[in-house]
Design a protein around this motif. Structure first.
Motif, PDB file in Angstrom:
ATOM      1  N   VAL A  39      38.224  62.046  43.302  1.00 16.39           N
ATOM      2  CA  VAL A  39      36.923  62.649  43.566  1.00 16.39           C
ATOM      3  C   VAL A  39      35.869  62.095  42.609  1.00 16.39           C
ATOM      4  CG1 VAL A  39      35.623  64.809  43.664  1.00 16.39           C
ATOM      5  CG2 VAL A  39      37.968  64.739  44.513  1.00 16.39           C
ATOM      6  N   ALA A  43      32.446  60.075  43.709  1.00 15.28           N
ATOM      7  CA  ALA A  43      31.071  60.412  43.328  1.00 15.28           C
ATOM      8  C   ALA A  43      30.310  59.181  42.858  1.00 15.28           C
ATOM      9  CB  ALA A  43      31.076  61.485  42.248  1.00 15.28           C
ATOM     10  N   ASN A 146      40.514  73.954  48.810  1.00 12.49           N
ATOM     11  CA  ASN A 146      39.699  73.126  47.909  1.00 12.49           C
ATOM     12  C   ASN A 146      38.712  72.250  48.676  1.00 12.49           C
ATOM     13  OD1 ASN A 146      41.047  74.040  45.547  1.00 12.49           O
ATOM     14  ND2 ASN A 146      42.723  72.630  45.952  1.00 12.49           N
ATOM     15  N   GLY A 147      38.538  72.543  49.946  1.00 15.73           N
ATOM     16  CA  GLY A 147      37.666  71.715  50.759  1.00 15.73           C
ATOM     17  C   GLY A 147      38.247  70.327  50.956  1.00 15.73           C
ATOM     18  N   VAL A 149      36.877  66.613  50.045  1.00 19.42           N
ATOM     19  CA  VAL A 149      35.866  65.748  49.439  1.00 19.42           C
ATOM     20  C   VAL A 149      36.586  64.538  48.871  1.00 19.42           C
ATOM     21  CG1 VAL A 149      34.066  65.519  47.687  1.00 19.42           C
ATOM     22  CG2 VAL A 149      34.395  67.708  48.850  1.00 19.42           C
ATOM     23  N   SER A 150      36.173  63.353  49.252  1.00 16.53           N
ATOM     24  CA  SER A 150      36.813  62.148  48.733  1.00 16.53           C
ATOM     25  C   SER A 150      35.901  60.949  48.981  1.00 16.53           C
ATOM     26  CB  SER A 150      38.179  61.927  49.393  1.00 16.53           C
ATOM     27  OG  SER A 150      38.909  60.899  48.744  1.00 16.53           O
ATOM     28  N   LEU A 291      30.479  58.838  49.248  1.00 17.64           N
ATOM     29  CA  LEU A 291      31.049  60.157  49.012  1.00 17.64           C
ATOM     30  C   LEU A 291      31.092  60.896  50.338  1.00 17.64           C
ATOM     31  CD1 LEU A 291      31.971  62.409  47.012  1.00 17.64           C
ATOM     32  CD2 LEU A 291      29.559  63.081  46.870  1.00 17.64           C
ATOM     33  N   SER A 293      32.138  64.420  52.377  1.00 17.77           N
ATOM     34  CA  SER A 293      32.417  65.849  52.228  1.00 17.77           C
ATOM     35  C   SER A 293      32.476  66.503  53.592  1.00 17.77           C
ATOM     36  CB  SER A 293      31.322  66.517  51.375  1.00 17.77           C
ATOM     37  OG  SER A 293      31.527  67.918  51.296  1.00 17.77           O
ATOM     38  N   PRO A 295      34.221  70.065  54.357  1.00 11.20           N
ATOM     39  CA  PRO A 295      35.086  71.237  54.175  1.00 11.20           C
ATOM     40  C   PRO A 295      35.282  72.010  55.466  1.00 11.20           C
ATOM     41  CG  PRO A 295      32.904  71.642  53.261  1.00 11.20           C
ATOM     42  CD  PRO A 295      32.941  70.201  53.646  1.00 11.20           C
ATOM     43  N   PRO A 309      30.299  67.059  58.885  1.00 16.72           N
ATOM     44  CA  PRO A 309      30.657  66.174  57.778  1.00 16.72           C
ATOM     45  C   PRO A 309      29.422  65.435  57.246  1.00 16.72           C
ATOM     46  CG  PRO A 309      31.927  65.703  59.779  1.00 16.72           C
ATOM     47  CD  PRO A 309      30.797  66.573  60.170  1.00 16.72           C
TER      48      PRO A 309
END
Length: 313
Positions: A39, A43, A146-147, A149-150, A291, A293, A295, A309
């Motif tokens: 993660v 970012a 934890n959603g 996100v990657s 990035l 995301s 969730p 997304p």
């Protein structure tokens, strides 16, 4: 002796299975590959701050045609329109409600979505886990903890072949995936989320042909399953309806990439992504990673979840 058409799937499953890899009680599958370090590195892909929404609108003009059992386009109703609350001339409010299948537009498939031989991901009994109450194991709520996100990596397979969209039912091969990585000069890392553009969404968005969009999608062939496993991809998303090619390569085995990806590898699938604006931007600036995301909603025991997304460059 008659060959069982599922034997090929079972043989591949033995090579790609992640059962027990993250413990006997694991319900998150390949999302475990998304570590805090993954993660943090994701970012670092944010350079310009531009944000792209990859979700379809949730409304009556969605992609569902009524030919997929149980799936229809969202129905939106107002339950209050400018209703007064309290003294006249003071507070007024409006409220609404939506009725929709969780997988009718841009969405995640949970690890309870498909199974075979009576077992879900990680050897969970389908009979014990699935009921009218939903999924007691491997549900979408487990992926939502934890959603998701990657680092996202867009592979534009349509551009690779010099077309706006791949022809219906085109099989995407491991060689296509390798060629797209080379063309875009990007490397996959463990924990990445792979996002595939076929251009097939144009069939629906521009031509309005829902039946071709739903049932004749270009997509991954079964040979891509080991490719994904070897590269430790955390999830796969695409602009088609099934990730994999439709109709399936072997008409005797329905959705083999789903079976091997979701049931054996524990890999969530994200379907019906709107990738046109993102793909154009990536082609312009040469940055194909970002990035990502997406969730899921915390639907208790849910089989899937609608999502909006975001790709942040």
């Amino acid at each position: 002796m008659t060959r069982d058409p599922m034997d090929k799937v079972r043989a591949l499953a033995r090579r790609v299975s992640n059962w027990g890899r993250w413990g006997k009680d694991d319900e998150r599958g390949t999302l475990n590959l998304i570590t805090p370090e993954v993660v943090r590195q994701a970012a670092a892909c944010v350079r310009s701050g531009r944000i792209f929404s990859l979700g379809l609108a949730l409304g009556p003009e969605g992609p569902q045609s009524g030919t997929v059992v149980g799936r229809f386009n969202p129905q939106h109703y107002m339950t209050a329109i400018g209703a007064p609350f309290g003294a006249p001339g003071g507070f007024h409010y409006s409220d609404d409600v939506i009725c929709m299948p969780l997988q009718c537009a841009t969405q995640w498939d949970s690890l309870a979505h498909v199974h075979y031989d009576g077992l879900l991901y990680n050897g969970v009994s389908a009979e014990a886990a699935l009921s009218v109450a939903g999924a007691a194991k491997n549900g979408i709520d487990k992926l939502a903890v934890n959603g998701i996100v990657s680092r996202g990596v867009l592979l534009d397979i349509a551009r690779l072949h010099g077309v706006e969209r791949l022809a219906p039912s085109t099989v995407i091969t491991p060689e296509d995936l390798d060629a797209a990585l080379a063309r875009e000069q990007v490397a996959l890392r463990s924990g990445d989320i792979l996002i595939l553009r076929t251009g097939h969404l144009r069939v629906f968005l521009e031509g309005g042909d829902k039946e071709v969009y739903l049932w004749q999608g270009p997509g991954l062939g079964i040979a891509c399953v080991e490719w994904l496993h070897q590269r430790e991809v955390a999830a796969v998303c695409a602009d088609n309806t099934a990730i994999e090619v439709m109709p399936c390569e072997d008409p005797a085995v329905f959705y083999p990439v789903h079976l091997l990806g979701i049931r054996d590898m524990g890999m969530p699938f994200g379907e019906m992504f709107e990738l046109e604006a993102l793909a154009d931007d990536c082609a312009q600036d040469g940055q194909w990673d970002f990035l990502f995301s997406a969730p899921p909603l915390k639907v208790s025991g849910g089989i899937g979840s609608p999502i909006n997304p975001l790709a942040v460059k």
